[in-house]
Design an enzyme around this catalytic site. Structure first.
Site, short mmCIF file in Angstrom:
data_model
loop_
_atom_site.label_atom_id
_atom_site.label_comp_id
_atom_site.label_asym_id
_atom_site.label_seq_id
_atom_site.Cartn_x
_atom_site.Cartn_y
_atom_site.Cartn_z
N GLU A 51 37.58 38.58 43.49
CA GLU A 51 38.49 39.61 43.98
C GLU A 51 38.48 40.91 43.34
OE1 GLU A 51 41.19 38.14 46.41
OE2 GLU A 51 42.61 39.68 45.91
N ASP A 52 38.97 40.77 42.25
CA ASP A 52 39.28 41.78 41.21
C ASP A 52 38.27 42.42 40.17
OD1 ASP A 52 41.56 41.96 42.70
OD2 ASP A 52 42.54 40.82 41.13
#
Ligand code: MN
Length: 731
Positions: free
Chosen positions: A91-92
């Site tokens: 996600e990051d």
């Protein structure tokens, strides 16, 4: 600027955290596991390198702590540790799912995918949060670990919420109370659930939270003393029995104390059950049940139990696997105390939930436990759900707390209803039209009334009648929100039309009296009939609860002025004077010549009913039953206008009563019923009305009887008539 020294200290901190994780995981590690965890740690370190959390900490500390929660607070294993360490990478950071799959394999990649928020554009009106939650639940069908890791992630975020800006704090806290705390409850993660709830309160209502926290601290010594005294006799007996045990007296969670204060509208000082006593027994598996009950018997030797508060989740565990024996007993000091009796095994399951459950199952994962059944059910809901994500989440949420009952249609289709659902809930679940015209049902071929409570496996066939329509009491028969709101809608519609009719009648009557239709005239009539509002008046007239012909009498009375019976004190004095005693009770049947009274139309009291007198503004004393729907309001708001009343033992009066009957129709039924009424019991019948439809009959009988015992005999006799299912008194 970050100084060199600080960086060194940070590195040390990271390594320490990592070692701590390994230490906690050690008991469950198998060959090669440590190596895999190390690889995940380094991958995550590299992926998040240079990133910091809002608090300023290096980012890697977050996945490390989430992994630690997974191990030590849920009891998850190596795969989960790896997934937890990597949970934010896709996600990051620049890592893709394919990278994770290449390095850690299919299983870990699937979990991480489930943990990764959906990116990209959202449709107008959809909710990113709901879509994400839905996606997370969808992965349940793959792997329940996704949810458990997500819970650990959420718990750590809540624990570190301090550094977030206020608006973010509120958003995250509210999501938590809305979705994650109920989910933790459903998964049996009780420790999680109460911590999440407490943290929610800490951020949503910091002052209340602080206040309760400090009050719990202030009362700590007194509480400890109370608990010591309470458990003293129990401890002695337990020791002499030779059972190994541990007793904990723990305060309830701050959130649950706060909920109680709010729900009962009481201050902290008045929440009496601030804590529960937990007795944890160390016994072998096959002795569990017997030992817990033995301890129950021992506790209740000393303290009187409240029979309504006994919960046996040992014989029948909760759907989420919770097992425990709960009782509430009266302490020597006049305080109720909840006592929870369970074994070490049960305690661990209660605290850690799902994972601990498996630990005790000897790897036998094939039998269907409550939790698995729940997961299976969530999967089914997911498979057939094509509603919007928000609706979906709401549906899901409404199913979290309440347990359900499963029933079948005549064709064998399965319907799921909330626990305690009735025939009427079922009818509304099928269709609003079916609900509003529902007369009763056949459950497993047997005829039952509307409020019959359904059990698992019941087969339900609804019987309807065109003439049937909802009434107020139906609201008491249903538990589902759908049925409730549909009944309310129907009642509102009906009331509206009665109000319309009533208004026309009142207008006409006023015209006949050659008065102006004005607010002041209406107020006078409202006052005269002692109703609350003009629309209440119209409604009562429209429904015939106030007879039309009575309207004109308001004018007479208002011209004559007071009837002299307005003051309770004066009436009571009059009664005392005439009787020459201190007795100021109004004796019904005997005092008619002293004071005038009438029986209220709303509840039609008959001799033997519990009653009270109500001094109306302009219509003298009205006698109501204490069970009258208006009683609570009159008694609580107009105490000064209440006069005590009792039936005189002698005195032959007859009273009008109305009975409703329901049953299956058959030839000769009407004559059987009327025979009983007029011949056998010599009761004077005013009217008998019977509607038949689809093999079901509904009857209304108006008759004159002497008193309640007379009525009870009659009801009993009627219920014995073949085909009659239920006879009840109605107003
Ligand atoms: Mn995270």
């Amino acid at each position: 600027m970050i100084v060199e020294e600080d960086l060194e200290a940070e590195k040390k901190e990271i390594v320490n955290r990592y070692r701590c994780l390994l230490r906690k995981a050690k008991p469950i590690l198998k060959d090669g596991d440590a190596k895999l965890i190390k690889k995940a740690f380094h991958t995550s370190m590299e992926a998040h390198s240079g990133m910091r959390r809002r608090s300023g900490e290096p980012y890697i500390l977050h996945p490390l702590e989430v992994a630690e929660i997974c191990v030590s607070e849920i009891g998850l294993g190596t795969t989960s540790i790896i997934a937890a360490l990597l949970h934010d990478t896709v996600e990051d950071t620049d890592y893709e799912i394919t990278d994770i799959k290449r390095i850690f394999g299919e299983k870990v990649a699937r979990i991480i995918d489930g943990l990764t928020k959906i990116s990209g554009v959202f449709e107008q009106g959809s909710s990113r949060q709901a879509e994400n939650f839905r996606k997370m639940l969808l992965t349940l069908s793959d792997d329940v670990r996704v949810i458990l890791i997500k819970m650990a992630d959420r718990l750590h975020n809540m624990r570190t919420l301090q550094s977030m800006p206020r608006n973010k704090q509120l958003k995250i806290a509210n999501e938590t109370i809305y979705l994650y705390a109920p989910l933790a409850h459903r998964l049996g993660l009780y420790a999680f659930k109460s911590e999440l709830e407490d943290l929610y309160l800490k951020y949503s209502e910091p002052e209340v939270f602080g206040e309760i926290t400090s009050k719990i601290k202030d009362t700590k010594d007194a509480r400890a003393k109370f608990i010591r005294n309470f458990i003293k006799p129990i401890k002695n007996r337990l020791s002499s029995l030779g059972i190994k045990y541990e007793i904990k007296g723990r305060p309830k969670s701050i959130y649950s104390i706060w909920s109680k204060m709010k729900k009962q509208d009481i201050p902290f000082e008045e929440v009496f059950d601030l804590f529960a006593i937990r007795i944890i027994l160390d016994v072998s598996y096959h002795q569990e049940k017997a030992c817990c009950w033995q301890v129950y018997s021992l506790v209740t030797d000393y303290y009187q139990p409240n029979p309504d508060r006994l919960r046996d989740w040992i014989s029948i565990p909760k759907a989420n696997g919770y097992e425990s024996l709960h009782t509430t007993v009266m302490s020597g000091r006049g305080q109720w105390v909840e006592v929870q009796i369970r074994t070490k095994r049960m305690d661990e399951i209660a605290e850690k939930g799902y994972a601990a459950h498996w630990k005790y199952k000897d790897g036998n994962t094939s039998d269907e436990t409550g939790l698995e059944m729940w997961i299976t059910k969530v999967r089914e809901i997911l498979a057939q759900n094509d509603a919007s994500a928000i609706e979906f989440v709401n549906d899901f949420k409404s199913n979290l707390y309440s347990d359900e009952v499963f029933v079948f249609t005549p064709k064998g289709d399965l319907k799921t209803l909330p626990q305690k659902a009735t025939v009427l809930d079922f009818a509304f679940d099928i269709h609003t039209e079916v609900g509003t015209h529902c007369l009763g049902a056949k459950v497993n071929q047997k005829l039952v009334p509307l409020n019959f409570e359904l059990k698992n496996g019941d087969q339900v066939e609804i019987l309807t009648s065109k003439k049937q329509k909802p009434n107020e009491s139906w609201l008491q028969y249903v538990v589902s929100s759908k049925a409730k709101s549909k009944i309310k809608d129907a009642l509102k519609e009906e009331r509206k039309s009665y109000i319309g009719e009533g208004k026309e009648i009142v207008k006409r009557k006023i015209r006949q009296l050659k008065l102006n239709y004005s607010q002041s005239v209406l107020d006078e009539i409202v006052n005269y009939f002692n109703v609350k509002t003009v629309s209440d008046l119209f409604y009562m007239i429209g429904t015939g609860k106030i007879e039309h012909s009575l309207i004109k009498s308001f004018h007479k009375v208002s011209n004559q002025g007071s009837t002299g019976l307005r003051d309770v004190k004066l009436i009571e004095e009059k009664l005392r004077k005439i009787r020459k005693t201190d007795n100021d009770l109004l004796l019904l049947g005997a005092d008619l010549d002293i004071v005038d009274y009438k029986f209220a139309k709303c509840c039609n009291p008959i001799a033997g009913d519990d009653v009270f007198g109500f001094v109306t503004v302009s219509d003298g004393i009205k006698i109501h039953r204490t069970t009258c729907p208006n009683a609570a309001e009159l008694l609580s708001n107009y105490g000064y206008r209440i006069i005590k009343a009792k039936w005189a033992s002698s005195g032959k009066h007859s009273f009008e009563a109305t009975l409703s009957m329901i049953g299956t129709d058959r030839l000769g039924l009407v004559s059987d019923v009327s025979n009983i009424i007029s011949e056998e019991l010599k009761v004077n019948m005013r009217s008998l009305l019977i509607n038949t439809e689809g093999g079901i009959f509904e009857g209304t009988i108006k008759l004159y009887i002497e008193d309640t015992s007379h009525l009870a005999i009659l009801v009993k006799k009627l219920e014995k008539v073949s085909g009659v299912v239920k006879v009840s008194r109605s107003n």
